[in-house]
Design a protein around this motif. Structure first.
Motif, PDB file in Angstrom:
ATOM      1  N   THR A  10       0.799  -1.225   0.000  1.00  0.00           N
ATOM      2  CA  THR A  10       0.000   0.000   0.000  1.00  0.00           C
ATOM      3  C   THR A  10       0.830   1.272   0.000  1.00  0.00           C
ATOM      4  O   THR A  10       0.317   2.329  -0.341  1.00  0.00           O
ATOM      5  CB  THR A  10      -0.953   0.027   1.211  1.00  0.00           C
ATOM      6  OG1 THR A  10      -0.180  -0.046   2.411  1.00  0.00           O
ATOM      7  CG2 THR A  10      -1.944  -1.131   1.149  1.00  0.00           C
ATOM      8  N   ASP A  23      -0.897  -4.578   3.365  1.00  0.00           N
ATOM      9  CA  ASP A  23      -2.168  -4.893   4.013  1.00  0.00           C
ATOM     10  C   ASP A  23      -2.374  -6.390   3.848  1.00  0.00           C
ATOM     11  O   ASP A  23      -2.542  -6.898   2.736  1.00  0.00           O
ATOM     12  CB  ASP A  23      -3.293  -4.113   3.342  1.00  0.00           C
ATOM     13  CG  ASP A  23      -4.627  -4.339   4.018  1.00  0.00           C
ATOM     14  OD1 ASP A  23      -5.004  -5.507   4.245  1.00  0.00           O
ATOM     15  OD2 ASP A  23      -5.322  -3.346   4.297  1.00  0.00           O
ATOM     16  N   GLY A  26      -6.437  -7.077   6.106  1.00  0.00           N
ATOM     17  CA  GLY A  26      -6.886  -5.985   6.960  1.00  0.00           C
ATOM     18  C   GLY A  26      -5.883  -5.561   8.019  1.00  0.00           C
ATOM     19  O   GLY A  26      -6.108  -4.580   8.715  1.00  0.00           O
ATOM     20  N   ARG A  28      -2.229  -4.107   8.729  1.00  0.00           N
ATOM     21  CA  ARG A  28      -1.133  -3.425   8.043  1.00  0.00           C
ATOM     22  C   ARG A  28       0.164  -3.699   8.783  1.00  0.00           C
ATOM     23  O   ARG A  28       0.207  -3.620  10.001  1.00  0.00           O
ATOM     24  CB  ARG A  28      -1.408  -1.924   7.982  1.00  0.00           C
ATOM     25  CG  ARG A  28      -2.593  -1.598   7.082  1.00  0.00           C
ATOM     26  CD  ARG A  28      -2.998  -0.141   7.152  1.00  0.00           C
ATOM     27  NE  ARG A  28      -1.893   0.790   7.075  1.00  0.00           N
ATOM     28  CZ  ARG A  28      -1.474   1.398   5.971  1.00  0.00           C
ATOM     29  NH1 ARG A  28      -2.095   1.167   4.838  1.00  0.00           N
ATOM     30  NH2 ARG A  28      -0.469   2.239   5.993  1.00  0.00           N
TER      31      ARG A  28
END
Length: 96
Positions: A10, A23, A26, A28
């Motif tokens: 990300t 990620d 969900g 990180r």
């Protein structure tokens, strides 16, 4: 056994150290992009990678990532079912 879990890259968090944010279902976490850094780091943003012990080990396509995540969820559900069956068997046998 080694297990790579699909994660989507990300952001680049430290270009000098080849670190990025991924990620993973969900969650990180910062990972090393060194094993997959073959070009510009920013080109990795949005890509899916197999993540293993904090390293992005291989770039994979989105379909492969989805299939792998589904299989991992199925394995987790199967494990929960096996544990529930074992607990039920213990109860039938009067074991703690």
């Amino acid at each position: 056994m080694c297990l790579g879990i699909p994660g989507q890259i990300t952001a680049i968090t430290d270009a000098d150290r080849l670190m990025g944010m991924a990620d993973v279902s969900g969650v990180r976490r910062e990972v090393s992009l060194a094993p997959v850094a073959t070009g510009a780091l920013n080109d990795l943003i949005g890509q899916w990678a197999l993540i293993h012990v904090g390293f992005a080990m291989a770039i994979i396509d989105e379909d492969e990532a989805a299939r792998t995540l589904d299989a991992l969820r199925d394995l987790g559900e199967a494990q929960e079912e096996l544990e529930a069956m074992a607990e039920g068997q213990k109860a039938l046998e009067g074991q703690p």
